[in-house]
Design an enzyme around this catalytic site. Structure first.
Site, PDB file in Angstrom:
ATOM      1  N   ASP A 108       0.806  -1.220   0.000  1.00 54.85           N
ATOM      2  CA  ASP A 108       0.000   0.000   0.000  1.00 54.85           C
ATOM      3  C   ASP A 108       0.840   1.271   0.000  1.00 54.85           C
ATOM      4  OD1 ASP A 108       0.817  -0.432   2.610  1.00 54.85           O
ATOM      5  OD2 ASP A 108      -1.198  -0.475   3.462  1.00 54.85           O
TER       6      ASP A 108
ATOM      7  N   ASP B 232       3.660   0.894  13.019  1.00 63.70           N
ATOM      8  CA  ASP B 232       2.884  -0.358  13.062  1.00 63.70           C
ATOM      9  C   ASP B 232       3.550  -1.499  13.814  1.00 63.70           C
ATOM     10  OD1 ASP B 232       0.924   0.873  11.652  1.00 63.70           O
ATOM     11  OD2 ASP B 232       1.145  -0.287   9.820  1.00 63.70           O
TER      12      ASP B 232
END
Length: 886
Positions: free
Chosen positions: A71, A481
């Protein structure tokens, strides 16, 4: 668990590229704007994965040819011989950073050398550029680009749906692209060179995740989400007649053309109330399978269905493996076994707890089995085994209670593909890795199949901060993350990310310069402390205590001796503490949100920056005073560091294109700064070991110097600069963090926003200063030379080669031209980092503007793709002007 893709980095990125500042004037520091060139070897500090892989695409003509899209971190091609992934979009530069987000991939099954990528990261204002379609005739080794008149969203909601980009399997010059934001369906009839909207396509979509979102992120129309051809309705060389298109519209999700796109109509009888995430057609039995969810994903989804459409009769059949009342997830991952018609698999992509689920049917969805089920709640019985020893951090150091287990089967499992040539091989993407198996058919015999990471080479982390201490581990990282890692060996995957506590995102870290065993990090966490300390160089951690009001990590600084800390968290003002953060006090004289750093010599001196003002504390962070320095950037896209070993030596980088922007230096603790006149723009600054014979540490920056954007090095305090990356190694946006290695001259660590931690090592072992420009260009340099010619990739009729030209003489070159003759009549099709021309059978490569200066003992590299027939033998003779090279 890891539900939020790194948006904090996105906001910082948008601010860094878009925020304006009024013009400010700084005193120029003398220096040359000429750029020398050095040859670097670039690698990733291995983490293996780390981010969401929403798409995996196998070529259906050539065995073992597969691609993966991420992404925010580009695209990759599978290399079967090494069982690794190789990155394909590292050539994306600073100005086009959004093109590292890949919303769709298409591999041409007529000509497997051709691959296409639809790129663009955001459809709102966070990405200032429009999307594009990249096309390659050499499997992604080199690319050409067609810019689109609208944005694409590789990191937008709905990015796991697809594929939005598709090549006609019968007439491969025809491609379709589904666009977001109400831009409709687009078509190319010349292999992706030009595109035009299919104006008669009846529905541009209407689904938005959150209409009330004023940022445009969740409120964008997700548009047209997949295109699928029925290859049985065409013949080679003629356009496929029947095409299915998925639209983000819960009432009208599937459309069809039966006349090669001339007309379109809604498919009759289709289910409503859901979005069709995927549409996969098995032409051998005439079934179109569809995976539905009530939302666009990739995080959300509470209900879903699986349907089968019989293309010959128009019959719709609900083939969902569980009753609608029993779903708490949507379906997305969807694949069929091309070797065994009737075998279909799907994922419950949004089943976060206790785990994702994978379903398998061998009778076209008539009956299903699950990857795991309950033996007796909460105990599970798995059809699979998992071995994550190659990426042990995938356990997250967790010890969950049943029915959860670690490692998890996955989450955000929107990509799922069975190898079209091998029924036993399957790959699927998760929010953190690519998993796979090579004995999948064990599932059908009742024995277990083995799952393991198939992700080596695919590095997808957003890097927020880096530190290289003078002793202990060579690299400490702060990542989005997955928190961050302590690398003791850059070539090996660390056993675990930072734990105790385990931040979802680490926003800042620091070590005590004279006591590197003392390390501090801060970050984001849904609940719990936002600061942690280590007394063993980051090997083990313990949590500190938050002052009142803290909502996020912010930035943190450790005193030179590790006895005190200054913290600028989100949600609270700047704080200071003596010892390991058991009691914090508010600092005075400095605004909330300031970036903080420590002097690397005096343990009581700390620095801060906010909105054009530089702040100094000489009492351990208790009080700060605004410096009288002027001319600094007025915005907050600024990063600064203090030089180890010298009190008060501070370098500051940052700014914006419509205001003060560049690199500043202070030698008096920030009382005043001098702007380097030879640096047009700079966004990071870091220090590494001094060059041989130099007394001052080496500077590194991600900057624009001499009109060129790149990663630069200076061994003479910024008087001259060497660009150390090249056009093939740009990695999009590199403005968050950079640091050299204090133990290895020339080694630099570069933070990227999606391509992980890049580190480079130099071929330059020369003196203490980089050579300046000579008296004038010399296109035929004298002195000895050596050439290394390497074929790095080869396929039927084509190849890729890298050439390294070394100056083995005693004087610098200021311009070069290397020539050779191919023994097999090969031809060059495209080159990078050199201007190539041909005359008869002779090829001549000349330097481009930035790499003409090559110091004695240094090298320069360039590459090209070419064509061959018969044999592809290497040239045997290379000449630099009239002189032969070894």
């Amino acid at each position: 668990m890891r539900r939020t893709r790194i948006l904090t980095a996105v906001f910082a990125l948008a601010a860094g590229l878009l925020a304006g500042a009024p013009v400010a004037v700084g005193a120029p520091e003398s220096g040359s704007v000429a750029i020398a060139a050095d040859t670097y070897t670039w690698k990733n500090a291995r983490i293996d994965g780390g981010g969401f892989v929403p798409g995996i695409v196998f070529n259906r003509k050539e065995k073992n040819l597969a691609y993966a899209r991420t992404d925010i971190g580009g695209a990759y091609r599978w290399v079967e011989s090494s069982r690794t992934w190789t990155p394909l979009l590292d050539s994306v530069g600073w100005d086009d950073w959004g093109h590292t987000g890949v919303v769709s991939l298409a591999s041409d099954s007529v000509d497997p050398n051709r691959v296409y990528a639809a790129v663009g990261t955001y459809t709102n204002g966070w990405d200032p550029g429009n999307g594009a379609v990249m096309r390659s005739a050499d499997r992604g080794a080199t690319w050409q680009r067609t810019n689109l008149p609208f944005k694409l969203g590789g990191n937008m909601p709905g990015r796991g749906m697809g594929e939005r980009l598709a090549v006609d399997p019968n007439r491969n010059s025809v491609l379709y692209l589904g666009a977001p934001s109400g831009k409709g369906l687009w078509r190319s009839t010349d292999s992706g060179v030009t595109w035009s909207q299919v104006t008669n396509f009846p529905n541009v979509g209407n689904y938005v995740a959150d209409p009330s979102d004023t940022s445009g992120y969740n409120s964008d129309n997700q548009g047209i989400v997949w295109v699928t051809f029925d290859e049985s309705t065409g013949t080679s060389g003629t356009a496929t007649k029947t095409i299915y298109v998925g639209v983000a519209d819960k009432d009208n999700a599937v459309y069809r053309s039966t006349d090669a796109g001339a007309t379109w109509s809604r498919v009759a009888g289709q289910p409503t109330g859901y979005l069709a995430h995927k549409g996969v057609l098995d032409a051998s039995n005439g079934y179109l399978y569809l995976a539905y969810s009530d939302t666009g994903g990739p995080y959300d989804g509470g209900k879903g269905r699986l349907y089968r459409y019989a293309t010959a009769t128009g019959t719709w059949t609900d083939i969902s493996p569980v009753a609608e009342a029993d779903t708490y997830f949507g379906f997305s991952g969807l694949t069929i076994d091309r070797q065994k018609p009737g075998t279909v698999m799907a994922t419950a992509y949004s089943s976060w707890w206790p785990d994702t689920q994978i379903f398998r049917s061998t009778n076209s969805g008539g009956t299903w089995t699950k990857a795991w089920d309950y033996s007796s709640y909460p105990n599970r019985q798995n059809r699979f085994t998992m071995d994550v020893s190659s990426s042990p951090w995938l356990t997250w150091g967790a010890n969950p209670s049943p029915p959860e287990q670690t490692p998890k089967l996955g989450w955000m499992t929107e990509s799922l593909e069975i190898d079209p040539f091998n029924s036993d091989r399957m790959m699927y993407g998760t929010g953190a890795t690519v998993y796979g198996t090579e004995n999948l058919t064990n599932w059908d015999s009742g024995s277990t199949f083995a799952i393991k990471p198939m992700v080596q080479g695919l590095e997808e982390t957003a890097v927020l901060d880096l530190a290289s201490p003078p002793s202990g581990a060579p690299l400490l990282s702060a990542l989005g993350d997955i928190g961050g890692f302590r690398h003791t060996d850059l070539t090996k995957v660390p056993a675990m990310m930072y734990t105790a506590p385990n931040f979802t995102t680490t926003t800042s870290l620091d070590f005590a310069e004279t006591n590197p065993n003392t390390v501090v990090r801060v970050g984001d966490l849904d609940s719990g402390p936002h600061i942690a300390f280590s007394t063993d160089n980051g090997a083990n951690w313990f949590a500190g205590q938050d002052p009142s009001g803290v909502s996020g990590g912010g930035t943190v600084a450790a005193a030179a001796d590790g006895t005190r800390f200054v913290w600028s968290p989100q949600g609270a003002g700047v704080q200071y503490a003596t010892g390991f953060g058991t009691s914090w006090s508010a600092s005075t004289g400095i605004p909330a949100g300031a970036v903080v750093e420590a002097d690397r010599v005096d343990p009581k001196v700390f620095y801060g920056f906010k909105s054009g003002k530089f702040y100094v504390s000489s009492d351990g962070g208790a009080t700060f005073t605004a410096s009288a320095a002027t001319g600094l950037p007025s915005g907050d896209s600024v990063r600064f560091k203090a030089l180890p070993g010298t009190k008060g030596d501070v370098w500051l980088a940052g700014g914006a294109s419509d205001g003060a922007y560049g690199l500043w230096h202070s030698t008096n603790g920030g009382a005043s700064f001098t702007k380097l006149s030879n640096v047009e723009q700079a966004d990071t600054v870091g220090f590494g070991k001094a060059a041989p014979g130099a007394s001052y540490q080496t500077l590194y920056t991600s900057a624009k110097i001499g009109g060129v954007r790149g990663v630069f090095r200076s061994t003479d305090r910024g008087a001259t600069w060497t660009r150390i990356n090249d056009d093939a190694h740009q990695w999009g946006w590199t403005g968050a963090t950079i640091t050299g290695d204090p133990r290895v001259y020339g080694r630099v660590y570069v933070g990227t926003n999606g391509r992980g931690i890049i580190y480079g090592d130099t071929s330059d072992t020369g003196g203490g200063t980089d050579p300046g420009p000579g008296p004038g260009p010399d296109p035929t340099p004298t002195g000895a030379c050596a050439v290394t010619y390497k074929i790095t990739n080869q396929w039927s009729g084509g190849f890729q080669a890298d050439v390294q030209l070394s100056n083995t003489g005693t004087g610098a070159w200021n311009g070069w031209a290397l020539s050779w003759t191919f023994p097999g009549g090969q031809t060059v099709s495209q080159a990078w980092n050199a201007d190539l021309s041909t005359s008869g059978g002779t090829v001549t490569a000349k330097n481009v503007g930035w790499n003409g200066t090559v110091a004695a003992g240094s090298s320069v590299s360039f590459g090209f793709t070419g064509n061959w027939t018969g044999t592809n033998a290497r040239p045997t003779t290379f000449k630099l002007g009239d002189q032969s090279c070894t």
